[in-house]
Design a protein around this motif. Sequence first.
Motif, PDB file in Angstrom:
ATOM      1  N   VAL A 196       6.910  21.262 -33.301  1.00 26.71           N
ATOM      2  CA  VAL A 196       6.193  22.394 -33.883  1.00 26.71           C
ATOM      3  C   VAL A 196       4.709  22.216 -33.600  1.00 26.71           C
ATOM      4  CG1 VAL A 196       5.624  23.649 -35.994  1.00 26.71           C
ATOM      5  CG2 VAL A 196       7.899  22.647 -35.722  1.00 26.71           C
ATOM      6  N   ASN A 197       4.181  23.051 -32.702  1.00 27.52           N
ATOM      7  CA  ASN A 197       2.756  22.983 -32.367  1.00 27.52           C
ATOM      8  C   ASN A 197       2.181  24.389 -32.406  1.00 27.52           C
ATOM      9  OD1 ASN A 197       0.209  22.344 -31.524  1.00 27.52           O
ATOM     10  ND2 ASN A 197       0.794  21.703 -29.460  1.00 27.52           N
ATOM     11  N   ILE A 198       1.888  24.851 -33.611  1.00 24.81           N
ATOM     12  CA  ILE A 198       1.427  26.223 -33.807  1.00 24.81           C
ATOM     13  C   ILE A 198       0.010  26.424 -33.294  1.00 24.81           C
ATOM     14  CG2 ILE A 198       0.445  25.893 -36.107  1.00 24.81           C
ATOM     15  CD1 ILE A 198       2.627  28.872 -35.044  1.00 24.81           C
ATOM     16  N   GLU A 199      -0.727  25.321 -33.054  1.00 23.75           N
ATOM     17  CA  GLU A 199      -2.105  25.443 -32.577  1.00 23.75           C
ATOM     18  C   GLU A 199      -2.169  26.090 -31.197  1.00 23.75           C
ATOM     19  OE1 GLU A 199      -4.351  21.882 -32.767  1.00 23.75           O
ATOM     20  OE2 GLU A 199      -4.075  21.602 -34.921  1.00 23.75           O
ATOM     21  N   ALA A 200      -1.068  26.067 -30.479  1.00 23.99           N
ATOM     22  CA  ALA A 200      -1.024  26.727 -29.171  1.00 23.99           C
ATOM     23  C   ALA A 200      -1.031  28.245 -29.321  1.00 23.99           C
ATOM     24  CB  ALA A 200       0.226  26.283 -28.407  1.00 23.99           C
ATOM     25  N   PHE A 201      -0.844  28.729 -30.566  1.00 22.51           N
ATOM     26  CA  PHE A 201      -0.814  30.172 -30.835  1.00 22.51           C
ATOM     27  C   PHE A 201      -1.787  30.470 -31.969  1.00 22.51           C
ATOM     28  CE2 PHE A 201       3.274  28.696 -29.343  1.00 22.51           C
ATOM     29  CZ  PHE A 201       3.529  29.538 -28.270  1.00 22.51           C
ATOM     30  N   PRO A 202      -3.086  30.477 -31.664  1.00 21.43           N
ATOM     31  CA  PRO A 202      -4.104  30.624 -32.722  1.00 21.43           C
ATOM     32  C   PRO A 202      -3.975  31.906 -33.533  1.00 21.43           C
ATOM     33  CG  PRO A 202      -5.081  30.876 -30.520  1.00 21.43           C
ATOM     34  CD  PRO A 202      -3.698  30.347 -30.333  1.00 21.43           C
ATOM     35  N   VAL A 203      -3.574  33.006 -32.888  1.00 20.14           N
ATOM     36  CA  VAL A 203      -3.443  34.277 -33.623  1.00 20.14           C
ATOM     37  C   VAL A 203      -2.312  34.182 -34.646  1.00 20.14           C
ATOM     38  CG1 VAL A 203      -2.927  36.739 -33.437  1.00 20.14           C
ATOM     39  CG2 VAL A 203      -4.386  35.641 -31.724  1.00 20.14           C
ATOM     40  N   ALA A 204      -1.175  33.663 -34.205  1.00 16.32           N
ATOM     41  CA  ALA A 204      -0.039  33.498 -35.118  1.00 16.32           C
ATOM     42  C   ALA A 204      -0.379  32.528 -36.237  1.00 16.32           C
ATOM     43  CB  ALA A 204       1.177  32.995 -34.344  1.00 16.32           C
ATOM     44  N   LEU A 210      10.676  30.285 -31.137  1.00 11.71           N
ATOM     45  CA  LEU A 210      11.356  29.010 -31.346  1.00 11.71           C
ATOM     46  C   LEU A 210      10.643  28.173 -32.403  1.00 11.71           C
ATOM     47  CD1 LEU A 210      13.671  27.184 -30.449  1.00 11.71           C
ATOM     48  CD2 LEU A 210      12.182  26.251 -28.669  1.00 11.71           C
ATOM     49  N   ILE A 211       9.305  28.189 -32.363  1.00 14.92           N
ATOM     50  CA  ILE A 211       8.523  27.455 -33.358  1.00 14.92           C
ATOM     51  C   ILE A 211       8.766  28.024 -34.759  1.00 14.92           C
ATOM     52  CG2 ILE A 211       6.173  27.050 -34.192  1.00 14.92           C
ATOM     53  CD1 ILE A 211       5.316  26.684 -31.288  1.00 14.92           C
ATOM     54  N   MET A 212       8.762  29.365 -34.879  1.00 15.08           N
ATOM     55  CA  MET A 212       8.976  29.996 -36.180  1.00 15.08           C
ATOM     56  C   MET A 212      10.370  29.667 -36.724  1.00 15.08           C
ATOM     57  SD  MET A 212       6.158  31.289 -36.871  1.00 15.08           S
ATOM     58  CE  MET A 212       6.717  31.999 -38.403  1.00 15.08           C
ATOM     59  N   ALA A 213      11.358  29.675 -35.825  1.00 21.57           N
ATOM     60  CA  ALA A 213      12.717  29.317 -36.249  1.00 21.57           C
ATOM     61  C   ALA A 213      12.771  27.852 -36.687  1.00 21.57           C
ATOM     62  CB  ALA A 213      13.704  29.557 -35.108  1.00 21.57           C
ATOM     63  N   SER A 214      12.042  26.996 -35.975  1.00 23.97           N
ATOM     64  CA  SER A 214      12.003  25.573 -36.316  1.00 23.97           C
ATOM     65  C   SER A 214      11.362  25.359 -37.681  1.00 23.97           C
ATOM     66  CB  SER A 214      11.233  24.788 -35.240  1.00 23.97           C
ATOM     67  OG  SER A 214      11.836  24.935 -33.975  1.00 23.97           O
ATOM     68  N   ILE A 215      10.271  26.093 -37.944  1.00 21.59           N
ATOM     69  CA  ILE A 215       9.611  25.996 -39.245  1.00 21.59           C
ATOM     70  C   ILE A 215      10.568  26.416 -40.358  1.00 21.59           C
ATOM     71  CG2 ILE A 215       7.818  27.043 -40.701  1.00 21.59           C
ATOM     72  CD1 ILE A 215       5.995  27.086 -38.262  1.00 21.59           C
ATOM     73  N   SER A 216      11.332  27.484 -40.121  1.00 25.93           N
ATOM     74  CA  SER A 216      12.285  27.957 -41.130  1.00 25.93           C
ATOM     75  C   SER A 216      13.357  26.910 -41.421  1.00 25.93           C
ATOM     76  CB  SER A 216      12.943  29.262 -40.664  1.00 25.93           C
ATOM     77  OG  SER A 216      11.979  30.269 -40.454  1.00 25.93           O
ATOM     78  N   VAL A 217      13.894  26.320 -40.351  1.00 27.67           N
ATOM     79  CA  VAL A 217      14.936  25.302 -40.517  1.00 27.67           C
ATOM     80  C   VAL A 217      14.381  24.076 -41.238  1.00 27.67           C
ATOM     81  CG1 VAL A 217      16.463  23.705 -39.293  1.00 27.67           C
ATOM     82  CG2 VAL A 217      16.277  26.077 -38.531  1.00 27.67           C
ATOM     83  N   LEU A 218      13.199  23.619 -40.816  1.00 30.64           N
ATOM     84  CA  LEU A 218      12.568  22.470 -41.475  1.00 30.64           C
ATOM     85  C   LEU A 218      12.285  22.775 -42.943  1.00 30.64           C
ATOM     86  CD1 LEU A 218       9.993  21.313 -38.741  1.00 30.64           C
ATOM     87  CD2 LEU A 218      12.091  20.145 -39.438  1.00 30.64           C
TER      88      LEU A 218
END
Length: 412
Positions: free
Chosen positions: A58-66, A16-24
């Motif tokens: 969008v809080n990508i910090e919750a997924f450090p590997v990604a 969902l975050i990746m899709a949000s980044i794409s849309v933004l």
Amino acid sequence: MNEMNIAAVSSNELLLIMASISVLGIIGAFTGEKLKIPDVVIFLLFGVAFGPTFFNLVNIEAFPVANEIILTFGSAFILYEGGREVKLKVLNEVKVSVLLLASLGVFITAFIISIGAHFLLNLPMQTSVLLGSIIASTDPASLIPVFKQVKIKNKLKQTIISESAFNDAFGAILFSSILVSITTAQQASLSGTTFKLIYMIVVGLFIGIVVALIGTSLSSDKFFGIFDKYWPIISLSIVIFSYEISERLGGSGYMSVFIAGLVAGNKKFFHLWIEDEIYVEAVHFRENISTIARMSIFIILGTHLDLQSLIKYGGKAFLIVLILIFIARPIVVIVCTAFDIKAAWSKNEKLFMMWVRETGVIPAALSGIVVSSKVPGYEVISSTVFMTIVVTLLLQASTTNIVAKKLDVLEK
């Protein structure tokens, strides 16, 4: 079972975050085009607005590997594309200027910025040098779109693009060396650091050349080009293998991918050709990957921003940007072009080089790595890099055409 459910939820959130980044990113690119301002500025602002600071969508910090994959691969791929833009024929005419601007220039800039950061931001000297190494590079990803609109003299354009591509690699190498010494609490000597830099460069050069030649050969029109139809995918593999092999051998992955791009972009020099239809397909494929990488890196950088730190350090960070633009850059251009008698740079051409030095993708990615690593002083570094990117893009990128006309460096 609970662990599987948690993993599934995390995976869904990440998608969902990746899709949000794409849309933004799409909305940001559209908005930047309509407002006639660099899209990366919009990406940064969207990252701030929709990150943890405000809406927390969008809080990508919750997924450090990604987070690490996006920043590392994104910056590597953009460096690869930067290498492809460098043409060896033109580069040969200005090689002295480019080499000095991209190497000595990076060290001069990092030194001047580190002195300013040490006294203005009260950072330890090692952290100040880390900040200097981050913002010492210019940005081919921002410069190339500008030069497609502003038709400046070809020699000048190739010099600036080549410098921005090369100095990204040198800046990344310097950054990696300083970051390791900070995170491992090792005090690196000057001789040790110099040897390490040379080793990283040599290994990066060798791996980049070998991997690119193998990949390009296997997809060329020669009898051994058995994978010619898969050139777009092979170009992606070249980036990954160049970076990873070089890193595992102790070299610079960033230098490796840049050199790989240089080899792949000048494949005719090595008597290798790609069919036109496949070549065009590969160009579109790489452009899409590069666009996604730029969107993701800048939006993620925006989400990393600590608004309180920006407010606290914003004034002093702005002074650092002024030092970069009006002190460090002019000194670099004056010193580095003085040794290139063959290029015969005019006063106006030097003035133009002083003005065009946008900060962008690679500094953004390196800043993201610092934030993810929680290096002491990362809030100050993030705020200063954010300020540098916004000011240089808004002030310099948007006035390139005006300055080029005033200095009479447009192609006749």
